[in-house]
Motif scaffolding. Structure first.
Motif, mmCIF file in Angstrom:
data_model
loop_
_atom_site.group_PDB
_atom_site.id
_atom_site.type_symbol
_atom_site.label_atom_id
_atom_site.label_comp_id
_atom_site.label_asym_id
_atom_site.label_seq_id
_atom_site.Cartn_x
_atom_site.Cartn_y
_atom_site.Cartn_z
ATOM 1 N N SER A 6 27.077 48.011 52.322
ATOM 2 C CA SER A 6 28.233 48.848 52.684
ATOM 3 C C SER A 6 29.395 47.996 53.190
ATOM 4 O O SER A 6 30.494 48.497 53.409
ATOM 5 N N CYS A 7 29.155 46.717 53.397
ATOM 6 C CA CYS A 7 30.226 45.820 53.874
ATOM 7 C C CYS A 7 30.774 44.930 52.755
ATOM 8 O O CYS A 7 31.646 44.082 53.000
ATOM 9 N N ASP A 8 30.238 45.079 51.536
ATOM 10 C CA ASP A 8 30.602 44.154 50.458
ATOM 11 C C ASP A 8 32.044 44.286 49.984
ATOM 12 O O ASP A 8 32.538 43.409 49.257
ATOM 13 N N THR A 9 32.721 45.370 50.373
ATOM 14 C CA THR A 9 34.111 45.504 49.939
ATOM 15 C C THR A 9 35.098 45.184 51.062
ATOM 16 O O THR A 9 36.308 45.318 50.901
ATOM 17 N N LEU A 10 34.558 44.767 52.209
ATOM 18 C CA LEU A 10 35.445 44.373 53.310
ATOM 19 C C LEU A 10 36.183 43.096 52.949
ATOM 20 O O LEU A 10 35.729 42.319 52.096
ATOM 21 N N GLU A 11 37.278 42.841 53.650
ATOM 22 C CA GLU A 11 37.934 41.534 53.483
ATOM 23 C C GLU A 11 36.907 40.469 53.824
ATOM 24 O O GLU A 11 36.079 40.668 54.720
ATOM 25 N N ARG A 12 36.982 39.323 53.141
ATOM 26 C CA ARG A 12 35.903 38.337 53.260
ATOM 27 C C ARG A 12 35.615 37.921 54.702
ATOM 28 O O ARG A 12 34.469 37.770 55.106
ATOM 29 N N HIS A 13 36.651 37.767 55.531
ATOM 30 C CA HIS A 13 36.409 37.261 56.885
ATOM 31 C C HIS A 13 35.657 38.271 57.760
ATOM 32 O O HIS A 13 35.162 37.927 58.831
ATOM 33 N N LEU A 14 35.567 39.520 57.285
ATOM 34 C CA LEU A 14 34.848 40.546 58.059
ATOM 35 C C LEU A 14 33.436 40.794 57.530
ATOM 36 O O LEU A 14 32.676 41.556 58.108
ATOM 37 N N ARG A 15 33.077 40.133 56.437
ATOM 38 C CA ARG A 15 31.768 40.402 55.835
ATOM 39 C C ARG A 15 30.647 39.775 56.666
ATOM 40 O O ARG A 15 30.825 38.724 57.291
ATOM 41 N N PRO A 16 29.474 40.411 56.646
ATOM 42 C CA PRO A 16 28.349 39.948 57.464
ATOM 43 C C PRO A 16 27.995 38.472 57.256
ATOM 44 O O PRO A 16 27.668 37.759 58.212
ATOM 45 N N GLU A 17 28.088 37.996 56.005
ATOM 46 C CA GLU A 17 27.697 36.613 55.693
ATOM 47 C C GLU A 17 28.532 35.591 56.461
ATOM 48 O O GLU A 17 28.111 34.459 56.694
ATOM 49 N N GLN A 18 29.760 36.016 56.858
ATOM 50 C CA GLN A 18 30.606 35.081 57.621
ATOM 51 C C GLN A 18 29.965 34.726 58.958
ATOM 52 O O GLN A 18 30.273 33.686 59.551
ATOM 53 N N ALA A 19 29.078 35.592 59.430
ATOM 54 C CA ALA A 19 28.431 35.333 60.722
ATOM 55 C C ALA A 19 27.532 34.110 60.652
ATOM 56 O O ALA A 19 27.569 33.239 61.529
ATOM 57 N N ILE A 20 26.737 34.013 59.598
ATOM 58 C CA ILE A 20 25.815 32.859 59.523
ATOM 59 C C ILE A 20 26.594 31.588 59.181
ATOM 60 O O ILE A 20 26.328 30.512 59.727
ATOM 61 N N LEU A 21 27.625 31.749 58.335
ATOM 62 C CA LEU A 21 28.462 30.575 58.040
ATOM 63 C C LEU A 21 29.162 30.110 59.316
ATOM 64 O O LEU A 21 29.232 28.909 59.603
ATOM 65 N N GLY A 22 29.654 31.074 60.099
ATOM 66 C CA GLY A 22 30.353 30.745 61.348
ATOM 67 C C GLY A 22 29.419 30.101 62.362
ATOM 68 O O GLY A 22 29.786 29.129 63.030
ATOM 69 N N LEU A 23 28.216 30.637 62.492
ATOM 70 C CA LEU A 23 27.261 30.032 63.438
ATOM 71 C C LEU A 23 26.969 28.583 63.051
ATOM 72 O O LEU A 23 26.972 27.679 63.891
ATOM 73 N N ARG A 24 26.706 28.358 61.768
ATOM 74 C CA ARG A 24 26.406 26.992 61.305
ATOM 75 C C ARG A 24 27.572 26.062 61.623
ATOM 76 O O ARG A 24 27.373 24.947 62.123
ATOM 77 N N LYS A 25 28.787 26.517 61.329
ATOM 78 C CA LYS A 25 29.971 25.666 61.520
ATOM 79 C C LYS A 25 30.257 25.445 63.009
ATOM 80 O O LYS A 25 30.384 24.312 63.463
ATOM 81 N N HIS A 26 30.309 26.545 63.770
ATOM 82 C CA HIS A 26 30.660 26.430 65.189
ATOM 83 C C HIS A 26 29.614 25.646 65.979
ATOM 84 O O HIS A 26 29.936 24.995 66.971
ATOM 85 N N LEU A 27 28.360 25.745 65.565
ATOM 86 C CA LEU A 27 27.298 25.058 66.303
ATOM 87 C C LEU A 27 27.024 23.653 65.746
ATOM 88 O O LEU A 27 26.138 22.956 66.235
ATOM 89 N N GLY A 28 27.775 23.267 64.722
ATOM 90 C CA GLY A 28 27.639 21.909 64.176
ATOM 91 C C GLY A 28 26.297 21.666 63.507
ATOM 92 O O GLY A 28 25.776 20.543 63.525
ATOM 93 N N LEU A 29 25.743 22.700 62.896
ATOM 94 C CA LEU A 29 24.400 22.596 62.316
ATOM 95 C C LEU A 29 24.509 22.147 60.857
ATOM 96 O O LEU A 29 24.415 22.950 59.933
#
Ligand SMILES: NC(=O)C1=CN([C@@H]2O[C@H](COP(=O)(O)OP(=O)(O)OC[C@H]3O[C@@H](n4cnc5c(N)ncnc54)[C@H](O)[C@@H]3O)[C@@H](O)[C@H]2O)C=CC1
Ligand SMILES: CC(C)CC(=O)C(=O)O
Ligand SMILES: [Mg+2]
Length: 352
Positions: free
Chosen positions: A73-96
């Motif tokens: 149900s989130c697949d049509t959101l703007e990309r920065h609001l999509r759920p997948e951005q959360a895991i990408l963001g965690l990886r990036k912000h945490l330097g993983l």
């Protein structure tokens, strides 16, 4: 020892609950668990997939146990609001930047693989996937060509230091286990891959005892299922590692069996800070039905015990319990069985 539990979407909460129950049944002294919203559920509750409170909770923890994110149900959101951005963001912000994805067929469990038993028996590899660079994190967008046609574009790039640091992780793993190292790229076509290969060759000089070879990713995909025994440690970039690890999981028997550890450089009082998650996604097709195999998440918790808490014996205890559960034929639908998520979790705990 503080663990941030981020269950996420779809089957994420179902499989995470079983891994948490395994950790709790080990009765580790001083273990504190915190739970946070991430992914589609976070978007629905807070308006963003990765709320600041969740990121702060992850930063304050010694390790993170992550389920999965993704919600149709989130697949049509703007990309920065999509759920997948959360895991990408965690990886990036945490330097993983270093993602370890071990794929192996447990001895005696070759029948769970769709491969011929004599081929499956040789599957025991560690995929070392770069996790914070490549085309996943490059600039991207839409444009209109001179002919008036809409185009989508994504920039793929790697900087030398990004390749060098992940190459060291892979060479160290290969050296420690006496394994050969295969660097997978597409240097015959991509300049990003040629730089990758040049840097890997440069780093190899520091590890004269590690046998190194290079393989194009299309050939590597074929070799994973035809000659898995030729791989020990596989070093590759973000995109190729994502694809090859799903392929390796299918060769093992199910994506519900493959764990992962995402590590960076931060050390805590107990070990290396890391985020641990199954390699699968939120599996909307089976979510909420109690059908998901929780083993990949339970094995991810075992990797947490090893890497973030220096508890090798407890990690092996959990891994052996999973292997014993499989050997006893307690299988989910993904492996042709009929056991549900809770029954599998309970069976693993009974074998600890
Ligand atoms: N790290 C993450 O949070 C990831 C999130 N995703 C997201 O998950 C959503 C679904 O993506 P898909 O491409 O369908 O990949 P998926 O990995 O969620 O599912 C692929 C297939 O494997 C099955 N499957 C996955 N995990 C299973 C388990 N533990 N037990 C039994 N069967 C299992 C699913 O039922 C489905 O048929 C998407 O929104 C995607 O973006 C995908 C991969 C990783
Ligand atoms: C959802 C993607 C960003 C991640 C993925 O597929 C993975 O890490 O395996
Ligand atoms: Mg993936």
């Amino acid at each position: 020892m503080k663990i941030a539990i981020l269950p996420g979407d779809g089957i994420g909460p179902e499989v995470t609950a079983e891994a948490v129950a395994v950790l709790e049944s080990l009765a580790l002294p001083g273990l504190t668990l915190f739970e946070g919203d991430v992914g589609g559920i976070a978007y629905k509750r807070h308006g963003v997939p990765l709320p600041d409170e969740t990121l702060d909770m992850a930063r304050a923890a010694d390790a993170v146990l992550f389920g999965a994110v993704g919600d149709p149900s989130c697949d049509t959101l703007e990309r920065h609001l999509r759920p997948e951005q959360a895991i990408l963001g965690l990886r990036k912000h945490l330097g993983l930047f270093a993602n370890l994805r071990p794929a192996r067929v447990f001895a005696g469990l070759e029948h769970l693989s769709p491969l011929r038993a004599d081929i499956a028996g040789g599957l025991d590899m560690l995929i070392v996937r770069e996790l914070t660079g490549d085309v996943y994190f490059g600039a991207k967008g839409r444009r209109v060509s001179e002919a008036g046609e809409h185009e989508g574009w994504d920039a793929m790039s790697y900087a030398e230091h990004e390749v060098r640091r992940i190459a060291h992780v892979a060479f160290r793993a290969a050296a420690a286990g006496g394994h050969p190292l295969t660097s997978v790229d597409k240097a015959n076509v991509l300049e990003t891959s040629q730089l990758w290969r040049d840097v890997v060759i440069e780093v190899a000089a520091e590890y004269p005892d590690v046998e190194l070879d290079h393989m194009y990713v299309d050939n590597a995909a074929m070799q994973v299922v035809s000659h898995p025994d030729r791989f020990g440690v596989v070093l590759t970039g973000n995109l190729f590692g994502d694809i090859l690890s799903d392929l390796a999981s299918a060769a093992v028997g199910s994506i519900g069996l493959l764990p992962s550890a995402s590590l960076g450089e931060r050390e805590t009082a107990f070990g290396t800070f890391g985020l641990y998650e199954p390699i699968h996604g939120s599996a909307p097709d089976i979510a909420g039905q109690g059908k998901a195999n929780p083993m990949a998440t339970i094995l991810s918790a075992a990797m947490m015990l090893r890497h973030s808490f220096g508890m090798d014996a407890e990690a092996a205890r959990v891994e052996n319990a999973v292997a014993a559960t499989l050997a006893d034929g307690i299988l989910g639908g993904d492996l042709g069985g009929s056991h549900g998520t809770a029954a599998i979790g309970e069976a693993v705990r009974a074998r600890l």
